[in-house]
Design a protein around this motif. Sequence first.
Motif, PDB file in Angstrom:
ATOM      1  N   ALA A  42      -6.376   5.236   8.213  1.00  0.00           N
ATOM      2  CA  ALA A  42      -7.010   5.831   7.026  1.00  0.00           C
ATOM      3  C   ALA A  42      -6.392   5.243   5.753  1.00  0.00           C
ATOM      4  O   ALA A  42      -7.102   4.940   4.793  1.00  0.00           O
ATOM      5  CB  ALA A  42      -6.864   7.344   7.048  1.00  0.00           C
ATOM      6  N   GLU A  43      -5.072   5.077   5.752  1.00  0.00           N
ATOM      7  CA  GLU A  43      -4.405   4.488   4.590  1.00  0.00           C
ATOM      8  C   GLU A  43      -4.854   3.045   4.386  1.00  0.00           C
ATOM      9  O   GLU A  43      -5.174   2.641   3.271  1.00  0.00           O
ATOM     10  CB  GLU A  43      -2.895   4.536   4.773  1.00  0.00           C
ATOM     11  CG  GLU A  43      -2.297   5.924   4.684  1.00  0.00           C
ATOM     12  CD  GLU A  43      -0.824   5.943   5.028  1.00  0.00           C
ATOM     13  OE1 GLU A  43      -0.238   4.851   5.234  1.00  0.00           O
ATOM     14  OE2 GLU A  43      -0.259   7.037   5.102  1.00  0.00           O
ATOM     15  N   GLU A  47      -6.995   1.390   1.283  1.00  0.00           N
ATOM     16  CA  GLU A  47      -6.522   0.228   0.531  1.00  0.00           C
ATOM     17  C   GLU A  47      -7.558  -0.893   0.563  1.00  0.00           C
ATOM     18  O   GLU A  47      -7.817  -1.535  -0.460  1.00  0.00           O
ATOM     19  CB  GLU A  47      -5.196  -0.270   1.099  1.00  0.00           C
ATOM     20  CG  GLU A  47      -4.028   0.665   0.869  1.00  0.00           C
ATOM     21  CD  GLU A  47      -2.772   0.208   1.587  1.00  0.00           C
ATOM     22  OE1 GLU A  47      -2.773  -0.902   2.151  1.00  0.00           O
ATOM     23  OE2 GLU A  47      -1.797   0.971   1.575  1.00  0.00           O
ATOM     24  N   ALA A  48      -8.119  -1.123   1.733  1.00  0.00           N
ATOM     25  CA  ALA A  48      -9.124  -2.182   1.860  1.00  0.00           C
ATOM     26  C   ALA A  48     -10.341  -1.861   1.001  1.00  0.00           C
ATOM     27  O   ALA A  48     -10.893  -2.749   0.335  1.00  0.00           O
ATOM     28  CB  ALA A  48      -9.532  -2.354   3.320  1.00  0.00           C
ATOM     29  N   SER A  53     -13.669  -2.959  -3.558  1.00  0.00           N
ATOM     30  CA  SER A  53     -14.329  -2.385  -4.732  1.00  0.00           C
ATOM     31  C   SER A  53     -13.901  -3.096  -6.008  1.00  0.00           C
ATOM     32  O   SER A  53     -14.733  -3.427  -6.856  1.00  0.00           O
ATOM     33  CB  SER A  53     -13.997  -0.895  -4.818  1.00  0.00           C
ATOM     34  OG  SER A  53     -14.496  -0.339  -5.989  1.00  0.00           O
ATOM     35  N   ARG A  54     -12.620  -3.354  -6.135  1.00  0.00           N
ATOM     36  CA  ARG A  54     -12.109  -4.037  -7.331  1.00  0.00           C
ATOM     37  C   ARG A  54     -12.664  -5.457  -7.421  1.00  0.00           C
ATOM     38  O   ARG A  54     -13.127  -5.895  -8.474  1.00  0.00           O
ATOM     39  CB  ARG A  54     -10.585  -4.066  -7.293  1.00  0.00           C
ATOM     40  CG  ARG A  54      -9.938  -4.697  -8.509  1.00  0.00           C
ATOM     41  CD  ARG A  54      -8.427  -4.582  -8.492  1.00  0.00           C
ATOM     42  NE  ARG A  54      -7.818  -4.779  -7.191  1.00  0.00           N
ATOM     43  CZ  ARG A  54      -7.540  -5.976  -6.660  1.00  0.00           C
ATOM     44  NH1 ARG A  54      -7.838  -7.078  -7.310  1.00  0.00           N
ATOM     45  NH2 ARG A  54      -6.954  -6.065  -5.475  1.00  0.00           N
TER      46      ARG A  54
END
Length: 115
Positions: A42-43, A47-48, A53-54
Amino acid sequence: MKSVRTTDASTELSTSQDVNDAFKSEVATLRAEIASIREKLAEKGGEAYENVSRRASDAASYVQDEAVSAAGAIREHPAAATTLFTLIGAIGFGLGYLVATSAAEQKQAWYRRYY
C-alpha cells in the motif's frame, strides 16, 4: 489393558492438540506476515501513484505550454501555417493514394494467378 488404551488415547489427544496448536500458531504468523506485506505494498502503491501523478501533471503542463507556443506562431504567421498544413495534407493524400493503388494491383481473382 484399559489403562494402556486410555493412556494411548490421551497421548494421541495431546499430540493432536499440540499439532493443532502449532498449526494455529503458523497460521497466525502467516496472517501477520501477509498484513505486513499488504501495508508495504500500500505504501509503495501510494508512492508510485504520487510519482505517476506528478509526472503526468508535468507532461500535461509541458504540452499545454507547447500548444500555446504553436498557437502563437500560427497567429503571427497565418500564411505559413496554411501552407504547412496544405503541404502536410498533400503528402498524406499522396501516400494514401500510393498505398491504395498498390493494394488494388495485388487484389486479383484467384483464377487469374494461374494463366
